[in-house]
Design a protein around this motif. Structure first.
Motif, PDB file in Angstrom:
ATOM      1  N   ARG A  58     -37.545  49.082 -10.459  1.00 42.83           N
ATOM      2  CA  ARG A  58     -36.996  49.445  -9.244  1.00 42.83           C
ATOM      3  C   ARG A  58     -36.550  50.867  -9.237  1.00 42.83           C
ATOM      4  NH1 ARG A  58     -34.367  44.658  -6.948  1.00 42.83           N
ATOM      5  NH2 ARG A  58     -33.524  46.176  -5.397  1.00 42.83           N
ATOM      6  N   ASP A 212     -22.499  45.339   4.695  1.00 40.97           N
ATOM      7  CA  ASP A 212     -23.857  44.903   4.205  1.00 40.97           C
ATOM      8  C   ASP A 212     -23.695  43.946   3.200  1.00 40.97           C
ATOM      9  OD1 ASP A 212     -24.997  46.553   6.103  1.00 40.97           O
ATOM     10  OD2 ASP A 212     -25.707  48.103   4.816  1.00 40.97           O
ATOM     11  N   SER A 215     -25.172  40.257   3.281  1.00 40.64           N
ATOM     12  CA  SER A 215     -26.699  40.271   3.079  1.00 40.64           C
ATOM     13  C   SER A 215     -27.196  40.656   1.731  1.00 40.64           C
ATOM     14  CB  SER A 215     -27.496  41.126   4.319  1.00 40.64           C
ATOM     15  OG  SER A 215     -26.906  42.519   4.175  1.00 40.64           O
ATOM     16  N   TRP A 216     -26.583  41.597   1.144  1.00 43.60           N
ATOM     17  CA  TRP A 216     -26.897  41.977  -0.475  1.00 43.60           C
ATOM     18  C   TRP A 216     -26.641  40.569  -1.435  1.00 43.60           C
ATOM     19  CZ3 TRP A 216     -30.592  45.213  -1.930  1.00 43.60           C
ATOM     20  CH2 TRP A 216     -30.537  46.310  -1.263  1.00 43.60           C
ATOM     21  N   ASP A 218     -26.759  37.501  -0.615  1.00 47.97           N
ATOM     22  CA  ASP A 218     -28.199  36.772  -0.374  1.00 47.97           C
ATOM     23  C   ASP A 218     -29.265  37.034  -1.193  1.00 47.97           C
ATOM     24  OD1 ASP A 218     -26.213  34.964   0.812  1.00 47.97           O
ATOM     25  OD2 ASP A 218     -26.949  35.779   2.908  1.00 47.97           O
ATOM     26  N   TYR A 219     -29.433  38.348  -0.877  1.00 47.18           N
ATOM     27  CA  TYR A 219     -30.779  39.022  -1.582  1.00 47.18           C
ATOM     28  C   TYR A 219     -30.699  38.732  -3.418  1.00 47.18           C
ATOM     29  CZ  TYR A 219     -33.576  42.669  -3.596  1.00 47.18           C
ATOM     30  OH  TYR A 219     -34.454  43.253  -4.399  1.00 47.18           O
ATOM     31  N   TRP A 220     -29.530  38.973  -3.676  1.00 45.29           N
ATOM     32  CA  TRP A 220     -29.414  38.972  -5.150  1.00 45.29           C
ATOM     33  C   TRP A 220     -29.386  37.478  -5.705  1.00 45.29           C
ATOM     34  CZ3 TRP A 220     -31.377  42.375  -8.447  1.00 45.29           C
ATOM     35  CH2 TRP A 220     -31.245  43.710  -8.051  1.00 45.29           C
ATOM     36  N   LYS A 221     -28.776  36.749  -4.911  1.00 47.06           N
ATOM     37  CA  LYS A 221     -28.973  35.350  -5.326  1.00 47.06           C
ATOM     38  C   LYS A 221     -30.334  34.941  -5.666  1.00 47.06           C
ATOM     39  CE  LYS A 221     -27.129  31.771  -2.915  1.00 47.06           C
ATOM     40  NZ  LYS A 221     -27.070  30.957  -1.738  1.00 47.06           N
ATOM     41  N   GLY A 222     -31.430  35.287  -4.517  1.00 49.86           N
ATOM     42  CA  GLY A 222     -32.682  34.956  -4.669  1.00 49.86           C
ATOM     43  C   GLY A 222     -33.307  35.618  -5.758  1.00 49.86           C
ATOM     44  N   GLN A 223     -33.268  36.899  -6.102  1.00 54.46           N
ATOM     45  CA  GLN A 223     -33.925  37.728  -7.002  1.00 54.46           C
ATOM     46  C   GLN A 223     -33.518  37.120  -8.426  1.00 54.46           C
ATOM     47  OE1 GLN A 223     -35.740  40.929  -6.954  1.00 54.46           O
ATOM     48  NE2 GLN A 223     -35.899  39.985  -4.915  1.00 54.46           N
TER      49      GLN A 223
END
Ligand code: ATP
Length: 436
Positions: A58, A212, A215-216, A218-223
């Protein structure tokens, strides 16, 4: 059942050089562990895969390696001196100590039986016990020289926020990742390397604009859930545990654990937290330094909010061992994903004559340029296979009399035990496809 499974894994770990008790020849020291030749490779693979996923693949996360010993004011600012405590109870009969919130699982060291209900009448009221290890910096052992062994790596990231921001030319949102040792004087360590007093964390703090944060999160949960799947953990044995308002730590606005189903129950592997602007604000207050951020696009000053992903390297190693461990009729095998296996390929000459060791050595040298390879010429070949099964090596290559005629070798696959003949020239390509 649970302790039986864990005993078997711990005994395999000792036998095959994954994990030893620290200072074993002196009777050991409780809750500290040493990683042997296979264990150090396994743990290194875990850390490398995490580092690669979070930093190298990244462009919005930078690496850091901060000191274990930090200014004591850091731990006042963070809240650890005041509130990094667990509730502890003592047994008036045998003097053992237990975590008051884990009495259901506690076992009395004297009787070997569950603490509840038999020891209940002898237990004291709970009191707060600070988990930080203290020591002294410099030659004088006085209160002003007290420093702490860090109980988490995160604070080293917060205090370096501005230092990293400048040279890296990052803009919020961006993250800082760090892997390193942490120390906690746990009241009830146990379950092998699951809870120890010295361990390694893999932590990433992601700095975001205030609006934000959710929403971040939720993003990091998924990652992070995806990462555990990628290293070979069965999704059916992974789950999220959302913290309710009564479970939230003092710094957290939202928190979720990634849990794994260990033989001793569903337990936390990693914590993901929306820490709001708590950490940077506290360091601004205590250090008097401005840690706010100026966003050129919106022309606004703000204190970034932080999403944290905090994982344990040792807990991930234990998870991989539990996940991989299988007992079959004739063998015990660790079915590691090739990405994490300590050794990728083992090379054997069938016998120690007729030029087979020389050919096997040449193949080893060739493969070593790309993979971690183990060469073994001692003992019956069946035994050599079993040994590799027990450390989870995905492939074994055997040089035999046929090799001397047509330069093909036997490749034996760990899980199916199927054997295939492969031209020794094509081995690198063969493994490159299968070890990815
Ligand atoms: P627990 O509730 O199990 O004590 P925690 O919530 O205190 O864990 P965090 O402070 O969120 O844990 O630490 C992040 C990660 O660090 C944990 O998910 C775990 O993987 C690892 N970790 C924490 N304490 C230990 C320990 N004593 N031994 C090994 N790993 C640990």
């Amino acid at each position: 059942m649970a302790s039986d499974a864990m005993d078997k894994i711990a005994s395999l770990c000792k036998r095959r050089g994954f994990v030893f008790q620290s200072s074993e020849i002196y009777g050991g020291i409780n809750a500290c562990w040493d990683y042997g030749p296979a264990g150090v490779e396994l743990k290194r693979n875990v850390k490398d895969l995490w580092w690669r996923a979070l930093t190298q693949l990244r462009d919005d996360i930078e690496g850091l390696d901060s000191a274990i010993l930090m200014h004591p004011k850091v731990w006042h600012a963070s809240g650890h001196v005041e509130s990094f405590t667990d509730p502890m109870v003592d047994c008036r009969m045998c003097k053992a100590r237990f975590r008051a919130d884990q009495l259901d699982e506690a076992v009395c060291p004297t009787t070997g039986r569950p603490v509840l209900p038999q020891c209940a009448p002898h237990l004291t009221e709970p009191r707060a016990f600070n988990l930080m290890f203290k020591t002294f910096m410099g030659p004088v052992e006085e209160a002003s020289a007290v420093v702490y062994l860090r109980p988490e790596t995160a604070q080293g990231i917060y205090v370096n926020f501005q230092n990293v921001l400048g040279p890296s030319r990052q803009k919020v949102p961006f993250g800082i990742a760090q892997i390193g040792k942490a120390f906690r004087n746990e009241i009830s360590p146990g379950n092998f390397i699951f809870r120890s007093r010295e361990f390694e964390q893999m932590e990433m703090q992601f700095f975001v604009p205030p609006g934000d944060a959710s929403s971040w999160f939720d993003y990091w949960k998924g990652q992070r859930m995806e990462w555990y799947r990628e290293i070979g953990i069965d999704p059916g044995r992974l789950r999220f545990h959302e913290h309710g308002p009564d479970e939230l730590a003092h710094y957290a606005k939202q928190a979720v654990d990634i849990e794994y189903e260990f033989p001793f129950g569903w337990k936390e592997l990693e914590g993901i937290h929306n820490r709001s602007d708590f950490d940077l604000r506290r360091h601004i207050e205590h250090s008097g330094k401005d840690l706010s951020y100026f966003d050129q696009e919106s022309n606004q000053h703000f204190v970034p909010h932080i999403i944290e992903t905090s994982a344990g390297a040792d807990r991930t190693v234990l998870t991989l061992l539990v996940e991989a461990y299988a007992e079959e009729e004739e063998r015990t095998v660790l079915r590691f994903h090739p990405k994490v296996a300590p050794v990728k390929v083992a090379v054997f000459p069938l016998v120690k004559r007729d030029g087979m060791p020389e050919r096997a050595r040449a193949i080893t040298t060739d493969l070593r340029r790309r993979f971690r390879v183990f060469y073994d010429e001692k003992g019956a070949v069946g035994r050599r296979y079993r040994r590799q099964d027990e450390i989870g090596t995905p492939f074994c290559v055997t040089v035999d009399s046929q090799t001397l005629i047509d330069d093909t070798v036997t490749v034996r696959e760990r899980d199916s035990m199927a054997q295939t003949r492969v031209s020794s020239e094509g081995l690198v390509a063969y493994f490159r496809d299968r070890l990815a």
